[in-house]
Design an enzyme around this catalytic site. Structure first.
Site, mmCIF file in Angstrom:
data_model
loop_
_atom_site.group_PDB
_atom_site.id
_atom_site.type_symbol
_atom_site.label_atom_id
_atom_site.label_comp_id
_atom_site.label_asym_id
_atom_site.label_seq_id
_atom_site.Cartn_x
_atom_site.Cartn_y
_atom_site.Cartn_z
ATOM 1 N N ASP A 68 -4.465 -1.346 3.279
ATOM 2 C CA ASP A 68 -3.831 -0.256 4.031
ATOM 3 C C ASP A 68 -4.200 1.112 3.458
ATOM 4 O OD1 ASP A 68 -2.540 -1.894 5.880
ATOM 5 O OD2 ASP A 68 -0.944 -2.348 4.455
ATOM 6 N N ARG A 73 -7.130 6.240 4.272
ATOM 7 C CA ARG A 73 -8.174 7.206 3.897
ATOM 8 C C ARG A 73 -9.197 7.353 5.038
ATOM 9 N NH1 ARG A 73 -6.377 5.423 -1.020
ATOM 10 N NH2 ARG A 73 -7.454 3.451 -1.074
ATOM 11 N N ASP A 205 16.185 11.439 -4.560
ATOM 12 C CA ASP A 205 14.890 11.229 -5.233
ATOM 13 C C ASP A 205 13.755 11.724 -4.347
ATOM 14 O OD1 ASP A 205 16.151 10.121 -7.358
ATOM 15 O OD2 ASP A 205 15.378 8.083 -7.074
HETATM 16 N N1 LIG Z 1 8.539 2.264 -2.348
HETATM 17 C C1 LIG Z 1 7.572 2.189 -1.478
HETATM 18 O O1 LIG Z 1 7.487 1.273 -0.649
HETATM 19 C C2 LIG Z 1 6.527 3.260 -1.441
HETATM 20 C C3 LIG Z 1 6.469 4.262 -2.411
HETATM 21 C C4 LIG Z 1 5.476 5.232 -2.297
HETATM 22 C C5 LIG Z 1 4.581 5.196 -1.219
HETATM 23 N N2 LIG Z 1 4.681 4.208 -0.322
HETATM 24 C C6 LIG Z 1 3.809 4.144 0.839
HETATM 25 O O2 LIG Z 1 2.476 3.952 0.499
HETATM 26 C C7 LIG Z 1 1.702 4.547 1.513
HETATM 27 C C8 LIG Z 1 0.289 4.696 1.011
HETATM 28 O O3 LIG Z 1 -0.267 3.403 0.976
HETATM 29 P P1 LIG Z 1 -1.315 2.965 -0.150
HETATM 30 O O4 LIG Z 1 -1.791 1.592 0.197
HETATM 31 O O5 LIG Z 1 -2.294 4.069 -0.341
HETATM 32 O O6 LIG Z 1 -0.427 2.978 -1.441
HETATM 33 P P2 LIG Z 1 0.239 1.736 -2.190
HETATM 34 O O7 LIG Z 1 -0.854 0.816 -2.655
HETATM 35 O O8 LIG Z 1 1.212 2.257 -3.187
HETATM 36 O O9 LIG Z 1 0.963 1.089 -0.908
HETATM 37 C C9 LIG Z 1 2.237 0.687 -0.829
HETATM 38 C C10 LIG Z 1 2.319 -0.567 0.031
HETATM 39 O O10 LIG Z 1 2.586 -0.192 1.386
HETATM 40 C C11 LIG Z 1 1.722 -0.914 2.276
HETATM 41 N N3 LIG Z 1 1.588 -0.076 3.461
HETATM 42 C C12 LIG Z 1 0.922 1.104 3.588
HETATM 43 N N4 LIG Z 1 1.066 1.575 4.848
HETATM 44 C C13 LIG Z 1 1.838 0.676 5.522
HETATM 45 C C14 LIG Z 1 2.366 0.621 6.847
HETATM 46 N N5 LIG Z 1 2.154 1.590 7.739
HETATM 47 N N6 LIG Z 1 3.140 -0.444 7.191
HETATM 48 C C15 LIG Z 1 3.407 -1.418 6.299
HETATM 49 N N7 LIG Z 1 2.953 -1.414 5.029
HETATM 50 C C16 LIG Z 1 2.187 -0.372 4.641
HETATM 51 C C17 LIG Z 1 0.471 -1.148 1.455
HETATM 52 O O11 LIG Z 1 -0.257 -2.283 1.937
HETATM 53 C C18 LIG Z 1 1.038 -1.429 0.068
HETATM 54 O O12 LIG Z 1 1.430 -2.778 -0.081
HETATM 55 C C19 LIG Z 1 2.422 5.845 1.787
HETATM 56 O O13 LIG Z 1 2.136 6.372 3.049
HETATM 57 C C20 LIG Z 1 3.867 5.430 1.638
HETATM 58 O O14 LIG Z 1 4.451 5.099 2.885
HETATM 59 C C21 LIG Z 1 5.624 3.239 -0.418
HETATM 60 N N1 LIG Z 2 -15.835 3.163 -3.764
HETATM 61 C C1 LIG Z 2 -14.989 3.024 -4.772
HETATM 62 N N2 LIG Z 2 -15.366 3.310 -6.019
HETATM 63 C C2 LIG Z 2 -14.517 3.169 -7.043
HETATM 64 N N3 LIG Z 2 -13.265 2.767 -6.929
HETATM 65 C C3 LIG Z 2 -12.836 2.474 -5.723
HETATM 66 C C4 LIG Z 2 -13.663 2.589 -4.576
HETATM 67 N N4 LIG Z 2 -12.921 2.223 -3.500
HETATM 68 C C5 LIG Z 2 -11.720 1.912 -3.964
HETATM 69 N N5 LIG Z 2 -11.639 2.049 -5.295
HETATM 70 C C6 LIG Z 2 -10.482 1.795 -6.138
HETATM 71 O O1 LIG Z 2 -9.569 0.988 -5.462
HETATM 72 C C7 LIG Z 2 -8.320 1.625 -5.366
HETATM 73 C C8 LIG Z 2 -7.807 1.418 -3.956
HETATM 74 O O2 LIG Z 2 -6.504 1.038 -4.084
HETATM 75 P P1 LIG Z 2 -5.561 0.904 -2.834
HETATM 76 O O3 LIG Z 2 -4.254 0.345 -3.324
HETATM 77 O O4 LIG Z 2 -5.536 2.146 -2.057
HETATM 78 O O5 LIG Z 2 -6.312 -0.207 -1.998
HETATM 79 P P2 LIG Z 2 -5.939 -0.777 -0.623
HETATM 80 O O6 LIG Z 2 -7.082 -0.512 0.282
HETATM 81 O O7 LIG Z 2 -4.589 -0.310 -0.179
HETATM 82 O O8 LIG Z 2 -5.883 -2.316 -0.902
HETATM 83 P P3 LIG Z 2 -4.632 -3.146 -1.417
HETATM 84 O O9 LIG Z 2 -3.952 -3.654 -0.192
HETATM 85 O O10 LIG Z 2 -5.211 -4.228 -2.226
HETATM 86 O O11 LIG Z 2 -3.796 -2.167 -2.226
HETATM 87 C C9 LIG Z 2 -8.554 3.085 -5.627
HETATM 88 O O12 LIG Z 2 -7.527 3.645 -6.397
HETATM 89 C C10 LIG Z 2 -9.791 3.117 -6.439
HETATM 90 O O13 LIG Z 2 -9.444 3.101 -7.815
#
Ligand SMILES: NC(=O)c1ccc[n+]([C@@H]2O[C@H](COP(=O)([O-])OP(=O)(O)OC[C@H]3O[C@@H](n4cnc5c(N)ncnc54)[C@H](O)[C@@H]3O)[C@@H](O)[C@H]2O)c1
Ligand SMILES: Nc1ncnc2c1ncn2[C@@H]1O[C@H](COP(=O)(O)OP(=O)(O)OP(=O)(O)O)[C@@H](O)[C@H]1O
Length: 351
Positions: A68, A73, A205
């Site tokens: 996600d 991104r 928070d």
């Molecule tokens: N406590 C929490 O749940 C918490 C805290 C901070 C941010 N977030 C969320 O994380 C998002 C960014 O995602 P990330 O993957 O870059 O960070 P991250 O890896 O911290 O993601 C948090 C989780 O949320 C899931 N997720 C992301 N968007 C979703 C959606 N629309 N519906 C259901 N699940 C979803 C991801 O798969 C991951 O398991 C932010 O937009 C925010 O909503 C969640």
């Molecule tokens: N091209 C890249 N080069 C180096 N690091 C990368 C690259 N793409 C992703 N990463 C690393 O992977 C991380 C991505 O983490 P993120 O939690 O956003 O993944 P995701 O797509 O949400 O998958 P997941 O569901 O497993 O969390 C980034 O923080 C970065 O450190």
């Protein structure tokens, strides 16, 4: 839907995603479609969506290979150019991603042969009392996070700016805009306005504004409602508010949600789709509203949102309910629906 150029956003830390990227490049070469990697994690500095899309040669389809976070991104980049976005599911949860990695070539064929639906999803944007910036000394702390930070959002020059209405910033959120405490030991105090009227002052928070898409992300974790991505609206959810009124409020799509940091509050961080984009000091405010621009997400068939919710969130049934019987389908789908139900969203019927 002619696709002339593909932009690839790859979770480079995952071998399966790197392998799937090779398959996409091969498909593009076979079909004389241009293909460029968009390395959002480039060593050193990160770039604005405009710069990323320019240097990738303005792709009209962005393919994300990851989870996600990777999809979010890619969505930010696609929205900048009004390009299509296709998410290939190589993550841990995969709530936003559409196709499994094994179907990536079939999915690209479907796009090329126009056998897809394009789902339009709400994006949020904002105006602020000042430009958003992250203080230089905070960058050092971010090494504990996920690498380099995005540059400060630019001002939207196509908009009238300044005066009482603040600065229009070029940000788009598919999930959410979050204002959260900066210091671990100091809550933020924030006045929250819906459609220009004060709702309440919160000490919490964090306070967040989510799209229907984002309702299943942070807002869900904070106790907010699950909203169908086909619905329109802005979900305001407080996180751990120290007060009696702790509910979410769902605003209409044309109602802005504004957050003003109160005079003696601690500073607040602003995150857009999970990425830190700025810091608000006491007196600063942001107004979050539905962006005129929408995300164009590729769908290969009808989306089963509630099925995905049950499956990906591991929803479990009440033990007593399980003992009391099995949930049969509500309506048979073997025959076309009667006239009074014909306008409803139901599973596909025969044929
Ligand atoms: N406590 C929490 O749940 C918490 C805290 C901070 C941010 N977030 C969320 O994380 C998002 C960014 O995602 P990330 O993957 O870059 O960070 P991250 O890896 O911290 O993601 C948090 C989780 O949320 C899931 N997720 C992301 N968007 C979703 C959606 N629309 N519906 C259901 N699940 C979803 C991801 O798969 C991951 O398991 C932010 O937009 C925010 O909503 C969640
Ligand atoms: N091209 C890249 N080069 C180096 N690091 C990368 C690259 N793409 C992703 N990463 C690393 O992977 C991380 C991505 O983490 P993120 O939690 O956003 O993944 P995701 O797509 O949400 O998958 P997941 O569901 O497993 O969390 C980034 O923080 C970065 O450190």
């Amino acid at each position: 839907m002619t696709v002339n150029r593909v932009g690839l956003v790859v979770h480079g830390g995952r071998a399966e995603a790197v392998a799937a990227a090779r398959a996409v490049r091969a498909w593009c070469a076979e079909h004389a479609v241009g293909c460029a990697d968009i390395d959002v994690w480039q060593e050193g500095a990160r770039h604005s969506a405009r710069e990323e899309m320019d240097s990738a040669g303005d792709p009209d389809l962005v393919v994300t290979l990851g989870g996600d976070g990777t999809f979010l991104r890619g969505a930010r980049l696609a929205a900048e150019n009004d390009a299509l976005v296709l998410g290939v599911d190589l993550g841990r949860v995969g709530f936003l991603t559409e196709v499994p990695a094994t179907a990536v070539r079939a999915a690209l064929d479907a796009v090329r042969e126009e056998r897809i639906d394009v789902e339009s999803r709400m994006l949020l944007t904002l105006r602020a009392s000042c430009r958003l910036e992250v203080p230089a000394q905070m960058e050092a702390l971010l090494r504990y996070g996920r690498g380099p930070m995005l540059p400060p959002p630019r001002v939207r020059t196509e908009c009238e700016v300044g005066g009482d209405w603040g600065v229009a910033l070029n940000v788009t959120a598919l999930n959410d805009v979050v204002v959260e405490k900066l210091a671990r030991d100091r809550q933020v105090s924030v006045a929250v306005y819906l459609a220009g009227r004060l709702l309440a002052c919160y000490s919490a928070d964090a306070l967040l504004v989510a799209t229907p898409t984002g309702s299943t992300a942070y807002s869900f974790a904070a106790g907010g409602p699950v909203v169908s991505p086909r619905a329109e609206g802005l979900v305001f959810t407080p996180v751990a508010p120290h007060m009696v009124f702790n509910r979410s409020v769902v605003a209409a799509p044309d109602e802005p949600v504004a957050l003003r940091v109160l005079e003696r509050s601690g500073q607040a961080a602003v995150s857009i789709d999970g990425q830190l984009r700025g810091v608000l000091s006491p007196g600063d405010w942001i107004g979050v509203y539905a962006a005129p621009r929408r995300l164009k997400a590729v769908r290969l068939g009808p989306t089963d949102f509630y099925g995905r919710l049950r499956e990906r969130m591991n929803l479990t049934d009440a033990p007593a309910a399980l003992a009391d019987g099995q949930a049969a389908p509500l309506w048979p789908v073997r025959t076309p629906p009667p006239e009074d139900l014909a306008h409803l969203a139901l599973p596909p019927g025969p044929g």
